[in-house]
Structures are given as C-alpha cells and as structure tokens.
Design an enzyme around this catalytic site. Structure first.
Site, PDB file in Angstrom:
ATOM      1  N   ILE A  57       1.007  -1.162   0.070  1.00 39.62           N
ATOM      2  CA  ILE A  57      -0.012   0.111   0.065  1.00 39.62           C
ATOM      3  C   ILE A  57       0.748   1.220   0.038  1.00 39.62           C
ATOM      4  O   ILE A  57       1.741   1.434   0.687  1.00 39.62           O
ATOM      5  CB  ILE A  57      -0.958   0.179   1.122  1.00 39.62           C
ATOM      6  CG1 ILE A  57      -1.637  -1.331   1.576  1.00 39.62           C
ATOM      7  CG2 ILE A  57      -1.935   1.248   1.331  1.00 39.62           C
ATOM      8  CD1 ILE A  57      -2.856  -1.561   0.461  1.00 39.62           C
ATOM      9  N   ASP A  93       7.561   2.350  -1.165  1.00 33.75           N
ATOM     10  CA  ASP A  93       7.372   1.351  -0.370  1.00 33.75           C
ATOM     11  C   ASP A  93       7.254   1.689   0.979  1.00 33.75           C
ATOM     12  O   ASP A  93       6.403   1.101   1.942  1.00 33.75           O
ATOM     13  CB  ASP A  93       8.858   0.657  -0.152  1.00 33.75           C
ATOM     14  CG  ASP A  93       8.943  -0.907  -0.186  1.00 33.75           C
ATOM     15  OD1 ASP A  93       7.825  -1.498   0.026  1.00 33.75           O
ATOM     16  OD2 ASP A  93       9.939  -1.535   0.185  1.00 33.75           O
ATOM     17  N   GLY A  98      19.535  -3.684  22.677  1.00 36.10           N
ATOM     18  CA  GLY A  98      19.893  -4.614  21.567  1.00 36.10           C
ATOM     19  C   GLY A  98      21.253  -5.143  22.037  1.00 36.10           C
ATOM     20  O   GLY A  98      21.549  -4.810  23.205  1.00 36.10           O
ATOM     21  N   GLY A 136      14.093  -7.678   8.688  1.00 35.08           N
ATOM     22  CA  GLY A 136      14.199  -6.200   8.702  1.00 35.08           C
ATOM     23  C   GLY A 136      12.889  -5.647   9.176  1.00 35.08           C
ATOM     24  O   GLY A 136      11.806  -6.283   9.186  1.00 35.08           O
ATOM     25  N   ALA A 137      12.921  -4.365   9.809  1.00 31.99           N
ATOM     26  CA  ALA A 137      11.765  -3.622  10.017  1.00 31.99           C
ATOM     27  C   ALA A 137      11.409  -2.722   8.908  1.00 31.99           C
ATOM     28  O   ALA A 137      12.072  -2.812   7.660  1.00 31.99           O
ATOM     29  CB  ALA A 137      12.023  -2.488  11.223  1.00 31.99           C
ATOM     30  N   ASN A 164      10.883   0.670   8.369  1.00 35.16           N
ATOM     31  CA  ASN A 164      11.112   2.146   8.256  1.00 35.16           C
ATOM     32  C   ASN A 164      12.372   2.306   7.210  1.00 35.16           C
ATOM     33  O   ASN A 164      12.327   3.555   6.690  1.00 35.16           O
ATOM     34  CB  ASN A 164      11.606   2.798   9.627  1.00 35.16           C
ATOM     35  CG  ASN A 164      12.620   2.253  10.382  1.00 35.16           C
ATOM     36  OD1 ASN A 164      13.099   1.208  10.066  1.00 35.16           O
ATOM     37  ND2 ASN A 164      13.003   2.765  11.289  1.00 35.16           N
ATOM     38  N   GLU A 202       6.768  -7.390   6.188  1.00 33.58           N
ATOM     39  CA  GLU A 202       5.753  -7.515   5.134  1.00 33.58           C
ATOM     40  C   GLU A 202       5.105  -6.225   4.711  1.00 33.58           C
ATOM     41  O   GLU A 202       4.568  -6.050   3.823  1.00 33.58           O
ATOM     42  CB  GLU A 202       4.562  -8.163   5.698  1.00 33.58           C
ATOM     43  CG  GLU A 202       3.839  -7.530   6.880  1.00 33.58           C
ATOM     44  CD  GLU A 202       2.660  -8.397   7.497  1.00 33.58           C
ATOM     45  OE1 GLU A 202       3.050  -8.905   8.591  1.00 33.58           O
ATOM     46  OE2 GLU A 202       1.565  -8.262   6.773  1.00 33.58           O
ATOM     47  N   GLU A 212      19.057  -5.165  16.890  1.00 37.70           N
ATOM     48  CA  GLU A 212      18.976  -3.671  16.683  1.00 37.70           C
ATOM     49  C   GLU A 212      17.490  -3.504  16.926  1.00 37.70           C
ATOM     50  O   GLU A 212      16.460  -3.385  16.209  1.00 37.70           O
ATOM     51  CB  GLU A 212      19.112  -3.294  15.154  1.00 37.70           C
ATOM     52  CG  GLU A 212      20.987  -3.382  14.847  1.00 37.70           C
ATOM     53  CD  GLU A 212      21.732  -2.433  15.662  1.00 37.70           C
ATOM     54  OE1 GLU A 212      21.200  -1.787  16.484  1.00 37.70           O
ATOM     55  OE2 GLU A 212      22.864  -2.899  15.358  1.00 37.70           O
TER      56      GLU A 212
END
Ligand code: NDP
Length: 485
Positions: A29, A95, A455, A151-152, A154, A180, A251
């Site tokens: 989206i 993205d 972390g 991964g996140a 952001n 996702e 992290e």
C-alpha cells in the site's frame, strides 16, 4: 522511475525472481494515498527451503574466493546503487511513504556506503600471529556460514544493505526477510548484487510475516540471525536463536533522551530535536523522543520549535519539495494516535499538532507535548511516530538520572556550549549511539547499536566484523609432545 512497482516475483532466490501463489497475499500500500500498488505472496515452506538451500550452496564457493574478489563485488554493487539512486529512492518512497527529499539522500546512498565500506575492508580482514617462544598460535577469521537478516519497515534498503554488506564481506551468504509492510526495496538490492557479480544464491530475499522469519531463525543450517525490529520481537527471536546456540545481532527499539542545557545554541538544539523526532515522520529507532530542556531556556526553546515547525512542508512524498510525509501504514498511524490521546489524557500540554490530516493517506501532524513528566506513557513507551515529548530539568545530575531511567539504551544526545560538560554527560548516559551538539548521524564508519533492552551487537564500522565472523585459533608446536604416559 523506470522500475515496475509490481516485481517479477515475490521472492529472489538463487539469482532469480520466483513466486508461489499458494503463500498468503501481501498487499503493498502506498502510504500517501492508501492505494494498492503491488501484490506479493508470503513464502511457503517450499520457498523458505529453496532459499536456505541456495544460500548454503553459494556460501561454500563464496568463502573460497579471495576476500579482495568478494570486496570487488560489493564495491561494484555500491557503484550501481549510486548510479540508480533516483529510481531506488522513488521505489523507497512508494514502499515506505517517506518523502523523496529524504530517500534521495538517506536510503540507497546509505546502503551504497555500507557496500563500499565493507567491500573496501574485505581484503584487510586477517587473523594474527601470537608468538609463544618456539611455538606459536595463529588465528584465522572465518565466516559463520548461512546468515539470516530480518528487517523493520522504516529503512528497507538501508537495513538490507547494513546486514548484507558486512555479512558477505566476511564470506557468509544471507537469506533476508523484509517487513511485510515494505517488501519491495530488498528485492532491488538482491538484483543489484547479482548484477555486480554476486553468485546466485548468495543474497536471497523471502517475503512473509513473522512466522516466515521464525522458520528461518530455527533452521539448523542458519548460523546467525540479525534482526532490526521491536523489543518484543527481539525477545522472541533471541530466545529462538539461543536454542540453536546461534550468533545474534539485535537492533531494537528505543526511547532515547536528548539533553538541552541552558547554554546550548537554541537553533542547533531545535534543529537536532526536529531531526531526532520528525525525520521519516518520527519512524526512527534512535530518535531522541525525550527532549529534556533546562528550565532557563524551556519557553524560548518551545517558541523557536513551534516557529520552525511551521516550515514543515507536508504533502505528496513524491514531490521533492515535501519535507514531511505520511506514516508507513494505517495501523502505525492508529497506534500513534492512541499515544497522542494518552498524552492529552495524562495531562501533558499539547504545544502543536496532534491531529490526523484531512486528506488521503496516513498523515499525522508533527506533534509536540511540553510539561511531560517521567511517569507519563508518552515519556516511557516507544511511539515510533512524529511525537516529541519535552520535559524540563534543573540540574545536570538530575537530567542524567532521569535520562537513564528507562529500560532502553539505544541513543542519547547532549546540546551544550560547555564541551567538558558535553563529554562528562555523555560518559554517564547509558546508550550505544551518542551525539554531542548533533543528533541521529549514522555514518557507516561509526558503530551503531544499543545497550540494555535496545539490543545486542553492533552494526556498521569495523565492530560489525566481529559479529559476522568467528576466530579459529591454531596452536603450532615446534618440538616434541610431552605426555604423562
Ligand atoms: P517488528 O518487531 O514488528 O518486526 C520486525 C521484523 O521481524 C519484521 O520483518 C517482522 O515481520 C519480523 N518478525 C515478527 N515476529 C517474528 C518472529 N517471531 N520471528 C522472526 N521474525 C519476526 O518491528 P517493526 O517492523 O514494527 O519495526 C519497528 C520497530 O523496529 C521499532 O521498535 C523500532 O524501534 C525498531 N527498529 C530498530 C532499529 C535499530 O536499528 N535499532 C532501526 C529501525 C527500527 P512482519 O512485520 O512482516 O510480520
């Protein structure tokens, strides 16, 4: 942009796009409009198996190359990323929703920096010779094997590169699972690595939700897991990795303090606070979201901050004039709105912002709360959105104690004209990534990572090498072996 938003396949395995439509649908989206721009599928167990098998096979040959040859592939990939920076930046904007003004300078460029840096370092990674009289020990720096990156959402390009670059430089292969929410960018990193000469299977991307990540973490072929994500996810992934005695880098989140003393240059401190709270609409782990301002300059600081926030250009992130974009998703926007409501309900003073914008997409105003106290929810929990909490303090000691009173320890900043104080205060703050008269700089040359719940391990810099390789020591005896019988 020359890229299609719909990739040729959901996953990138063994040097090519693949798909398995049996996997759950992942809609992509565009955060600025709410429109669906692509549809991918989560990896099925068969896809995960293909990716791990490809990585295992590629790793064995990759580790046999001379480190200089490995480095050359990475530096070539860095060059391609820089040449395609515009297209990669537009894709990053689609993205994530982050403004093109940011993505042009902070994403593919930062990924390229990592590829270039670790590509350059590869040939100088050596062991050592340890003399022991006639005998000696030598050490060999070896790769770990197949590594997993998760991964996140952001910084999808940057996170993929920050993990892939040191991993591959050390001779490992990787299976990377993006969030996702932002599945597109890592696929381009994979394509570019192939184009730069990386063997098929060296860097694979599989899509999916948490359970795909979990299936990677528990696979016995995997030697190391590097996660960028939240503390709750970090706890789960670390525990799962521990069961298999795997290496980890975590992290995770933060609630970092920024201390502004009476003698600070107000404009620089306000600039630091803006960068450390509103860049990427506040969706940055190291943000200085607890801004402690010494009482003497508190009102002047707030007045200047409110004035400068009027200069934010909120709008279409694809317009290069826009300096503040939407939240990544409706879900994240709703979470942040909940925190804003709590801030008001718990008695913080709303100085500016606080509302959703009346337009399509997931836009929230840059929001500043003053008179925030340490016990308020907005001062304790990571919000991951454009919400700054300003707290005031009297003395240095008090500010340090309160700044450290958190389970997190990712970053910390100090603004002061007194450099002795700057160093003294930073010395006492419990955080991994610190700043004096600046905020949120993350050059690849500097170690990045947190302490306490934020972390384990470090990304970037030479420090990352320790986390992507292991030492073999070899004792060499020159004389006879003396045994008791
Ligand atoms: P999450 O922790 O929700 O997710 C991170 C990644 O882990 C996603 O790819 C997610 O998949 C995956 N995942 C979720 N559950 C599992 C599991 N059980 N096993 C394996 N993988 C799993 O974080 P967000 O994506 O929401 O990102 C925001 C968080 O990331 C914030 O807390 C932020 O502070 C932190 N962050 C830290 C950074 C740092 O360097 N310290 C930098 C950037 C962000 P999916 O979401 O697709 O289900």
């Amino acid at each position: 942009m020359t890229y299609d938003l719909q990739p040729a396949g959901s996953h990138y395995i063994d040097g090519a796009y693949v798909d398995d439509t049996a996997g759950a649908e992942i809609p992509v989206i565009f955060a600025a409009t709410g429109a669906r721009i692509a549809t991918l599928h989560a990896a099925t167990p068969a896809i995960v198996e293909q990716a791990l098998a490809a990585a295992e096979k590629a790793q064995a040959d990759w580790a046999k190359l001379s480190p200089r040859e490995r480095g050359r592939v990475l530096t070539r990939a860095a060059q391609i990323m820089r040449e395609r920076n515009y297209d990669l930046s537009v894709l990053e904007t689609y993205d994530t929703g982050k403004p093109l003004q940011e993505t042009l300078v902070a994403d593919a460029t930062s990924g390229a920096d990592a590829l270039e840096y670790f590509g350059g370092l590869a040939a100088s990674l050596t062991g050592e010779h340890i003399p022991l009289g006639e005998d000696w020990v030598y050490t060999i720096r070896e790769p770990l094997g197949v590594c997993v990156g998760i991964g996140a959402w952001n910084y999808p390009t940057q996170i993929a590169c920050w993990k892939a670059a040191p991993a591959l430089a050390c001779g490992n292969a990787m299976v990377f699972k993006p969030s996702e929410t932002t599945p597109l960018c890592a696929l381009k990193v994979a394509e570019i690595l192939t184009e730069a000469g990386a063997p098929a299977g060296l860097f694979n991307v599989v899509q999916g939700m948490g359970e795909v990540g979990a299936s990677l973490v528990t696979d016995p072929r995997v030697a190391k897991v590097s996660l960028t994500g939240s503390v709750p996810t970090g706890r789960k992934v670390y525990a799962a990795a521990a069961d298999g005695m795997k290496h980890v880098t975590m992290e995770l989140g933060g609630k970092s303090p920024m201390l502004v003393f009476d003698d600070a240059d107000i404009d620089n401190a306000v600039g630091g606070a803006i960068l450390g709270n509103f860049y990427s609409s506040g969706q940055i782990c190291s943000n200085g979201t607890r801004v402690f301002v010494q009482k003497g300059i508190k009102e002047a600081f707030l007045a200047r901050l409110s004035e400068r926030l009027k200069g934010a250009v909120i709008g279409d992130p694809l317009d290069e004039a826009t300096s503040f974009g939407p939240m990544v998703s409706e879900q994240q926007m709703t979470i942040v709105q909940g925190f804003i409501e709590k801030g008001v309900a718990e008695g913080a003073r709303l100085v500016t912002g606080g509302k959703r914008l009346d337009r399509d997409g997931w836009y929230l105003e840059p929001t500043v709360f003053a008179d925030v106290t340490d016990d308020m929810t907005i001062a304790r929990e990571e919000i991951f959105g454009p919400v700054m909490s300003v707290l005031d303090f009297d003395t240095e000691e008090e500010a340090i104690t309160r700044a450290n009173a958190t389970e997190y320890g990712l970053a910390a900043g100090v603004f002061t004209a007194d450099l002795s104080r700057g160093h003294r205060v930073i010395g006492k703050l419990k955080a991994g990534s610190c700043f004096i008269n600046s905020y949120n700089d993350a050059p690849v040359e500097a170690p990045f990572g947190g302490v306490k719940m934020s972390g384990v391990g470090r990304e970037n810099s030479k420090a990352a090498i320790e986390h992507w390789s292991q030492m073999k020591s070899v004792y060499v005896r020159m004389g006879d072996v003396e045994a008791p019988f």
